[in-house]
Structure formats: C-alpha cells, structure tokens
Design an enzyme around this catalytic site. Structure first.
Site, PDB file in Angstrom:
ATOM      1  N   ASP A 145       1.031   4.033  -3.028  1.00 14.70           N
ATOM      2  CA  ASP A 145       0.512   5.390  -2.820  1.00 14.70           C
ATOM      3  C   ASP A 145       1.603   6.426  -3.063  1.00 14.70           C
ATOM      4  O   ASP A 145       1.369   7.463  -3.701  1.00 14.70           O
ATOM      5  CB  ASP A 145      -0.002   5.551  -1.382  1.00 14.70           C
ATOM      6  CG  ASP A 145      -1.154   4.608  -1.063  1.00 14.70           C
ATOM      7  OD1 ASP A 145      -1.689   3.980  -1.996  1.00 14.70           O
ATOM      8  OD2 ASP A 145      -1.515   4.489   0.130  1.00 14.70           O
ATOM      9  N   SER A 170      -7.240   1.672  -3.996  1.00 10.26           N
ATOM     10  CA  SER A 170      -6.034   2.131  -3.304  1.00 10.26           C
ATOM     11  C   SER A 170      -5.142   2.921  -4.243  1.00 10.26           C
ATOM     12  O   SER A 170      -4.420   3.813  -3.810  1.00 10.26           O
ATOM     13  CB  SER A 170      -5.214   0.924  -2.828  1.00 10.26           C
ATOM     14  OG  SER A 170      -5.747   0.414  -1.655  1.00 10.26           O
ATOM     15  N   GLU A 216       0.826  -1.213   0.000  1.00 12.86           N
ATOM     16  CA  GLU A 216       0.000   0.000   0.000  1.00 12.86           C
ATOM     17  C   GLU A 216       0.858   1.260   0.000  1.00 12.86           C
ATOM     18  O   GLU A 216       0.656   2.165  -0.804  1.00 12.86           O
ATOM     19  CB  GLU A 216      -0.918  -0.007   1.231  1.00 12.86           C
ATOM     20  CG  GLU A 216      -1.864   1.174   1.299  1.00 12.86           C
ATOM     21  CD  GLU A 216      -2.986   1.061   0.284  1.00 12.86           C
ATOM     22  OE1 GLU A 216      -3.809   0.144   0.412  1.00 12.86           O
ATOM     23  OE2 GLU A 216      -3.039   1.879  -0.648  1.00 12.86           O
TER      24      GLU A 216
END
Ligand SMILES: *[C@@H]1O[C@H](CO)[C@@H](O)[C@H](O)[C@H]1NC(C)=O
Ligand SMILES: *[C@@H]1O[C@H](CO)[C@@H](O)[C@H](O)[C@H]1NC(C)=O
Ligand SMILES: *[C@@H]1O[C@H](CO)[C@@H](O)[C@H](O)[C@H]1NC(C)=O
Ligand SMILES: *[C@@H]1O[C@H](CO)[C@@H](O)[C@H](O)[C@H]1NC(C)=O
Ligand SMILES: *[C@@H]1O[C@H](CO)[C@@H](O)[C@H](O)[C@H]1NC(C)=O
Ligand SMILES: *[C@@H]1O[C@H](CO)[C@@H](O)[C@H](O)[C@H]1NC(C)=O
Length: 636
Positions: A307, A551, A303
């Site tokens: 990001d 995400s 994640e």
C-alpha cells in the site's frame, strides 16, 4: 484476585434485579442463523460474568443520508462540493430526546437503576454494566462462549429482543450477536485465554504472492508480467506532478500488527522512485498503533509494504499519512478508526465494547496507556483501506450503523475507498453462503464483502494487463491468482446514483444466475470502479516479490484521486469528497476505461462477466486520468 472482586460486584448487581420483563410485548430485534465460519459454540456463559452493555440509539435523519450526499456530490446539484461541518453533522444525526427517554424508561422499569445508566457525550449510546443473567432476562437472549479454530474465544447470543415500543429507538445493542472486528484478551479476562488480533478486519484479505521476482526486467514492455509505478502511469495516463502538497492529504489505513519496513520502502524507492529514498509516511497512531518490526514475514509486512510503496510513489512529493490502528496486544477494529476520525462516533468516555473494539487505555502488558483516540485527526481528503470482512459475518443493523458513519465522512468531504475482495463472488477464504445464511466452501450463494457493499464507500475491484498484451491494450478483469470481488449486497438497497447503470447491466447482459445465487431485488452492486491488481513488484522482507489483489488496486485509485484533489486545491477548489454520485453521472460518461472482458469466478460458478458499461466485476472501469481531471476541474 481481581476475578473474584468482579464476581462479588456481580452478586450485588444481581440483587437489584427486578422481576423479568414480560416477554409478550417483546419483538426480536436481531438474530443470526449461524456463527461466522471457523467459530463453534462451546459452552454456556457463566451467569455472573459482568458485561458492559451499550445500546446504540436510533439516530435521526439517517434515512435522508443518501439524499444529503446526492445534494453535495452530484454534479447537477447547485450544492455540489458544499461539504458539511462536523458540528452540522452531529446536530443533524444526534438521537432524539424521545429515544433517550424511551430507552432509559425501559431500563429503569426493568430494574436497571438510573445511577447505573450513562449517556455518551455524543448522545449516541446508553451504557450500563449488567451480569449475563440480568442481560439475558432483559433482552430475552441466551449467551454462549464461541471458540475459534485458533482457540480464541468470543461471547455471543443468537438473537435478542426488546419491547415493541422501544425498537424504533434503538439501532443495536452490544455485546449481542456481532462478531465484527476483534477478539480481545483483557485483564482481568472476561474470558480466560481469549487470544489476540483475531477476527480483525482483513484476516484473509492480505494480498497474495507468487513469491520472488525471477528473471524479468521491470520495464514498460513487461507490464503484463510485472507492474511498476511506471506501468500504472502508462495504463492510466498519469503525468502530473503535485503542486499543492501543503493543502492536500492522502491517508492509508493499516491494522497492527501489519506493518511496513523502512528498509523495504527504501529498497523499492531505490529502484522505482529515487526521490523518496529515506522517506517515511507520516504516522498517525490510533489507539497506540505502532509499526512493529519484531515479526517480519509476508503476512506481517506484505499489505503495508504494498500500500505504501505504490501509494507514496504515485503521489510523490505529496506526503502520505499512515493511519496505524491498534496497539500490539489488542489491535483495532474499523470502529476504532472511525472513532479517531469522527468524535461524534465515539462511545461514552472511551467505553467501546470489549468484545468488538480495542479498549483504550489498554490494560494489557505493553498496552497503549493513553485514552482512546477519539476525533484526534482531521481525516485526510482521501483514505484507502485494503481490509474487509464478509457482509454475512455482520448483522444488517450493525453494518448499517457503520456504513452511515462512512456517509457522514462523505458529507465532510472525505473520499473513502475500500478494496472489493480477492475471491470473486465468494467471500473471504473462498466461502459462500448456504440457503440458511451460514458460510462454507461448498455454499452456492454468493458472499459479498463489507465495507465494499456499503453505498457510502467507493469499492475498488481489480484488473490485469492480459498475458502478452501491452499497456496500450484494454485490460481485463483480473484472472491471475485472484478474482475481483464483486456482486450484490444482501443488506443495502441500491443507491440512486447507480440505479441506471446497474439496471442497464442487468437488462443488457443478464447474468446466468437467479435469486438462488445473488440478491436480485434491487440491492447495492459493487465494485464502483477498478484498477490493476496483478503482478505488482513490491519489496518485502528484503526481496522483490510479485503480489496480486484488490489490495493493490485501492491505494492506486486513492493516489490518482489525490492527484486530482491537488489540481483542484491548487486553484482554490475543494477536494472531490464522496465520488460515487459524480462518477456514475452522465457528466463522467467516458471518463473511465471501460473493462469488457473477464469474470470473477467463485462459489463453483464463472461468476459475473465484465461487459460494456458498469458491471459487478470491474465497476465503471479503470481511471483515465486526463479525462477525470478535466471533468473534476470543471466542477465547482
Ligand atoms: C462498568 O464497569 C467497569 C469496570 O468496573 C467500569 O470501569 C465502568 O465505568 C462501568 N460502566 C458503567 C456504565 O457503570
Ligand atoms: C533493481 O535495481 C537493481 C540495480 O539496478 C537491478 O539489478 C534489479 O534487477 C532491479 N530490480 C527490479 C525488480 O527491477
Ligand atoms: C511475534 O511472534 C511471536 C511468536 O510467534 C509472538 O509471541 C508475538 O506475539 C508476535 N508479535 C507480534 C507483534 O505479533
Ligand atoms: C459442505 O461442507 C461441510 C463441511 O464444511 C459438510 O459438513 C457438508 O456436508 C457439505 N455439504 C455438501 C452439500 O456437500
Ligand atoms: C505469449 O507469448 C509467448 C511467447 O511468444 C507464448 O509462448 C505464449 O503462448 C503467449 N501467451 C498467450 C496467453 O498468448
Ligand atoms: C436483498 O437486498 C435487500 C436490500 O436491498 C434486502 O432487504 C433483502 O433482504 C435482500 N434479500 C436477500 C435474500 O438477502
């Protein structure tokens, strides 16, 4: 031993307990039908355990929050862009003295001596310690220990009540039946053996991966198989170099132990954003948040790597701020983030609920020794978070209190983005709702995600470049590996800004479902907009891998909005702030690439289907950068 010391304090507390309040005048304030998935009730809580009780007082004017936001965020309003100061916000929402007096009076009449009661500096909470037995009598509850599949424990009751005349003056009491956020181990343990970092936001919503990139070249012709920053620039017509970087800010939120690896960022930047090689995000450590490198795997790094690689590449040379929340032993909840961003949300003297929120200073070995992070940073202009929980895990009062806090950040001029979920109309883990509100994989009622359902955040869904299509062809709703989270809230009423758009969808493209599947009574529809969420190339743990999920979509939208803020700041205008009333307005008609194909299957159904205009799969569509920029530059 410390445990024993506590028990004797408890005995003393029990002595001062007056006769139980008569139940007759009480009304049930909150109740739950079933514990969240994976939790089972295992035993009665010992009556002498001391609980740190907090009464969240009713805030004034929260019923006007939506109108206040419309006033500063709708393009037709004369006050567009006139964001509020934190002090104006604190003064507007602080509980009324009458609420403080009523709750105090109730507690004192019930035997909680005034010397035991504390009011938070923000006046938002009243706090006292009580034994489980005392609290059970006070609020007509029965406490049990619940055990998670992993062995973690949590205490909770199924319902609680308060005197009728008190109810209008409170929002929530904790610890009661909320399972939001985290499970804490504390020393001395409230519950022996409680484990860590569970139930944190995001468990179950990490991006999905199909593993290592094989045999395809990362180039524009292959964006259907492999998304790179250049694919996104081509899809959304982004051709803009930031010039006001010292005035601007973009924040990305991660929850410990999720962490980026600098070697992964550098590997990604070497291939896709050369000027950034060696660059790190600016770390803002919230409650001891650390970028741990001890454990490395897709689950720990996927994640954060995703990001930051895309967030940073798309806004370069604009620095990106990383809000790393929670220390290693405890982690953090959404509330810890909100505490750090807005002092008025912090509870009294750092006293969050140990069953919900990380408690700082953290008494655990290796824990963060500093005080709780309360109002430590000026929030970035845009903040993207790719973590979520099921709305059904929470209670309406709890979710509403937190949602209102996002609304206050909106009043301050902050854009808050949340990914909408990766399971289509189903919740985390593919679970759906049963008629009684419990969640199982075979449930048939749709299970929306929070905070995406909060009207005061901007929820971001996922799209895809269709197989064999190019970046010049229309995208569809994402139907590879993941399905875009979307649907309708069971808690939040439909906000005015999306009323026309949602009504049009339901009228012109009536979904083949009834109130047995989704809330048909004028509730909040989500997501608000979307961006590509399929086949992202990321560097993770030293390899290039393909990942999928909303995400990915949320930090990409955050980057695009950050570029728009740059252009506005460069000419002396303010950041765009809360965007929902703006993007649904007539003035923004045509500023998004409308997505009209694909669906978000789940709960044994094909889910909703994308259609012209807003839909509960891809929202208003994907950003068309030049059109958005043109409109936002025209606004004051
Ligand atoms: C509750 O007890 C804890 C532990 O003894 C103490 O630190 C805290 O100040 C107490 N809170 C109140 C409101 O008295
Ligand atoms: C990264 O760059 C190297 C060297 O140019 C190349 O061999 C490799 O295929 C690239 N990887 C990706 C995923 O584009
Ligand atoms: C890393 O993994 C080990 C072994 O599973 C565990 O004991 C430790 O707590 C983990 N560290 C973090 C930061 O999660
Ligand atoms: C649904 O699954 C649960 C286990 O998760 C099972 O106990 C229940 O019987 C199932 N219900 C139906 C209608 O199949
Ligand atoms: C994409 O093109 C390949 C090669 O031309 C073909 O084999 C495949 O069936 C096509 N896929 C779709 C979904 O059209
Ligand atoms: C539908 O949403 C509204 C909020 O708009 C809520 O009050 C109501 O309880 C919800 N209905 C169901 C069945 O969840």
């Amino acid at each position: 031993m410390r445990t024993q010391a506590i028990v004797s304090v408890l005995a003393a507390l029990a002595l001062v307990l007056a006769s139980p309040t008569p139940r007759a005048s009480h009304v049930v304030h909150e109740k739950r039908v079933a514990p969240p998935p994976q939790w089972t009730r295992t035993r009665r809580l010992a009556s002498n355990v001391v609980l740190p009780v907090r009464v969240g007082l009713a805030q004034r004017n929260t019923d006007k929050l939506e109108d206040m936001l419309m006033d500063i965020a709708h393009p037709n309003s004369a006050n567009y862009g006139k964001h509020w100061s934190p002090s104006r916000i604190a003064a507007t929402f602080a509980p009324a003295p009458e609420s403080i007096g009523t709750v105090r009076g109730w507690l004192e009449d019930s035997g909680v001596h005034s010397s035991r009661i504390r009011l938070s500096p923000s006046r938002g909470w009243i706090d006292f310690n009580a034994t489980a037995q005392e609290l059970e009598e006070l609020i007509g509850a029965e406490y049990h220990v619940y055990t998670h599949e992993s062995g973690a424990e949590h205490i909770s009751c199924d319902s609680y009540s308060v005197p009728k005349h008190v109810q209008p003056h409170i929002e929530i009491i904790t610890p009661t039946l909320h399972f939001d956020a985290k499970v804490v181990s504390s020393d001395p343990p409230i519950l022996p053996g409680a484990s860590r970092n569970l139930g944190q936001p995001g468990v179950g919503v990490t991006p999905k991966t199909t593993g290592r990139v094989k045999g395809v070249k990362a180039e524009l012709a292959n964006c259907d198989k492999m998304i790179t920053p250049d694919c996104l620039r081509a899809l959304y017509n982004v051709n803009y170099k930031p010039i006001a970087i010292h005035k601007n800010s973009y924040g990305i939120v991660e929850y410990t132990p999720q962490a980026f690896l600098q070697s992964d960022l550098d590997m990604f930047f070497t291939n896709f954003s050369k000027s950034l090689v060696g660059t790190s995000p600016t770390l803002v450590s919230i409650d001891g948040g650390v970028v741990q490198t001890q454990n490395q795997s897709f689950g720990f790094n996927g994640e954060s790597d995703l990001d930051l690689q895309y967030g940073m590449a798309l806004v370069a040379p604009q620095p990106v701020t990383l809000y790393q929340a929670g220390d290693l032993p405890q982690g953090a909840s959404f509330n810890n983030l909100l505490d750090a961003l807005d002092k008025s949300y912090c509870t009294f003297e750092g006293g969050d609920d140990p069953n919900q929120d990380g408690i700082y200073p953290d008494p655990l070995p290796g824990g963060f020794a500093g005080p709780e992070s309360c109002g430590i940073v000026t929030p970035a202009n845009v903040i993207s978070t790719s973590y979520a929980s099921d709305e059904a895990d929470l209670t309406p009062f709890y979710a509403t209190r937190q949602c209102n806090e996002y609304g206050k950040l909106g009043l301050m001029g902050v854009t808050i983005l949340y990914s909408s979920g990766d399971q289509g109309v189903a919740g985390n883990g593919g679970r759906c709702l049963n008629p009684d509100g419990s969640q199982t994989k075979n449930g048939t009622r749709f299970n929306p995600l929070f905070p995406a359902v909060c009207p005061f955040v901007t929820a971001v869904g996922a799209t895809q470049v269709n197989p064999n299509a190019t970046v010049n062809d229309p995208e569809s709703a994402c139907e590879q590996v993941i399905f875009s989270g979307g649907g309708f809230s069971n808690f939040f009423a439909r906000p005015k800004f999306q009323e026309a758009a949602v009504t049009r969808f339901l009228r012109d493209h009536p979904p083949p479902f009834t109130s047995a599947q989704f809330n048909t009574s004028a509730s909040r529809g989500f997501p608000d907009l979307s961006a590509n969420g399929a086949n992202y190339v990321i560097a993770v743990d030293g390899e290039f891998a393909l990942v999928f999920g909303t995400s990915a979509s949320s930090p990409v939208v955050g980057a695009i909005l950050t570029l728009i803020n740059d252009a506005r700041l460069a000419i002396g205008k303010r950041p765009i702030g809360f965007i929902n009333p703006t993007i649904y307005s007539d003035f923004f008609n045509g500023a998004f690439n409308d997505i009209t194909t694909g669906g978000n299957q789940g709960c044994g159904t094909p889910g909703f289907t994308s259609a012209p205009g807003w839909d509960p799969v891809t929202g208003l569509g994907t950003p068309n950068f030049p059109k958005l920029l043109e409109r936002w530059l025209l606004l004051p």
